[in-house]
Design a protein around this motif. Structure first.
Motif, PDB file in Angstrom:
ATOM      1  N   MET A   1       3.795  -4.948   6.882  1.00 14.69           N
ATOM      2  CA  MET A   1       3.777  -6.120   6.001  1.00 14.69           C
ATOM      3  C   MET A   1       4.519  -5.779   4.709  1.00 14.69           C
TER       4      MET A   1
ATOM      5  N   GLU B   1       7.470   1.044   1.782  1.00 17.43           N
ATOM      6  CA  GLU B   1       6.044   0.748   1.558  1.00 17.43           C
ATOM      7  C   GLU B   1       5.923   0.008   0.241  1.00 17.43           C
ATOM      8  N   ASP B   2       5.277  -1.167   0.262  1.00 15.13           N
ATOM      9  CA  ASP B   2       5.179  -1.961  -0.964  1.00 15.13           C
ATOM     10  C   ASP B   2       3.910  -1.689  -1.768  1.00 15.13           C
ATOM     11  N   GLU B   3       2.957  -0.959  -1.212  1.00 14.00           N
ATOM     12  CA  GLU B   3       1.782  -0.572  -2.000  1.00 14.00           C
ATOM     13  C   GLU B   3       2.150   0.659  -2.816  1.00 14.00           C
TER      14      GLU B   3
ATOM     15  N   ASP C   1       6.225   0.624   6.681  1.00 10.65           N
ATOM     16  CA  ASP C   1       5.083  -0.286   6.624  1.00 10.65           C
ATOM     17  C   ASP C   1       5.449  -1.556   7.395  1.00 10.65           C
TER      18      ASP C   1
ATOM     19  N   LYS D   1      -3.644   2.236   8.918  1.00 11.10           N
ATOM     20  CA  LYS D   1      -4.252   2.521   7.617  1.00 11.10           C
ATOM     21  C   LYS D   1      -5.751   2.250   7.682  1.00 11.10           C
TER      22      LYS D   1
HETATM   23 CA    CA Z   1       2.439  -3.662   2.948  1.00 17.12          CA
END
Ligand code: CA
Length: 226
Positions: free
Chosen positions: A53, A7-9, A51, A101
């Protein structure tokens, strides 16, 4: 239970790691697709929360690579997209579940439990082998023959958990290092031996007939001595 979170967030990732940790789950977190895939391909996780994206490589590509490499770890996809076609695409690529989400963390936990149950590995918070039970909630081993219990340290617990989930198989030292110390950790091979010896002492302490057998040049497996 050991999870991989890709997850990049970062705010979301931090929040999820803290939720997982309250469940006594150990989480490895990757903030990009490339690291996520490398970790997922080790096959050491009980579930991957992925995730869609992501920088580097998207979640669908990671999933396809995993399945192509015969990694059957349950995957729960997370995405901001709610379109039906993405959902179908995700499930077609081999995802076990899909969550849009924003979601309630309680729902994610329920889906993780369902996905890992579906695989047939985790049916409860207790794993069993021979006269030995490993109890997730209390972090203890319990011997059903002697009714003795003892608490395990976190690394001891993870070692034994992985051996119990892969019972009747030989688990390699590399898998144990990746599982317990993490992919990037500089841990020495000797650490595995040290912690295996700790766990062996505790098995003896509770009077279990279960032994951790060293398989020369290969790794370890569990066996019951009669
Ligand atoms: Ca993302």
């Amino acid at each position: 239970m050991k999870l991989l979170l890709v997850e990049d967030e970062l705010a979301l990732a931090e929040a999820l790691c803290s939720v997982f940790s309250k469940e006594n789950y150990i989480t490895d977190h990757c903030d990009n697709g490339t690291d996520g895939l490398n970790n997922a391909l080790t096959g050491i996780y009980d579930a991957v929360v992925l995730d869609v994206m992501l920088p580097g490589m998207n979640g669908f590509e990671i999933l396809r690579e995993m399945r192509k490499n015969k990694i059957s770890t349950p995957v729960i996809m997370l995405t901001a997209k709610s379109q039906l076609e993405d959902k179908i695409y995700g499930l077609d690529s081999g995802a076990d579940d899909y969550l849009t989400k924003p979601f309630e963390t309680g729902e994610l936990l329920a889906r993780i439990r369902a996905a890992t149950r579906r695989k047939g590995e985790v049916t409860s918070n207790t794993l069993s082998f021979g006269d030995l039970e490993l109890r997730q909630k209390s972090g203890e081993i319990f011997c059903t023959a002697t009714t003795q219990a003892v608490r395990l340290g976190s690394k001891e617990f993870q070692l034994l958990e992985f051996l119990m989930k892969n019972q009747k198989q030989i688990v390699t030292k590399e898998q144990l290092i990746e599982r317990v110390w993490g992919y990037n950790d500089e841990s020495e091979y000797n650490n595995v031996e040290v912690y295996i010896s700790f766990v062996r002492k505790k098995l003896t302490f509770v009077g279990s007939t279960v032994k951790i057998k060293a398989v020369r040049g290969m790794g370890y497996s569990l066996e019951e001595s009669v």
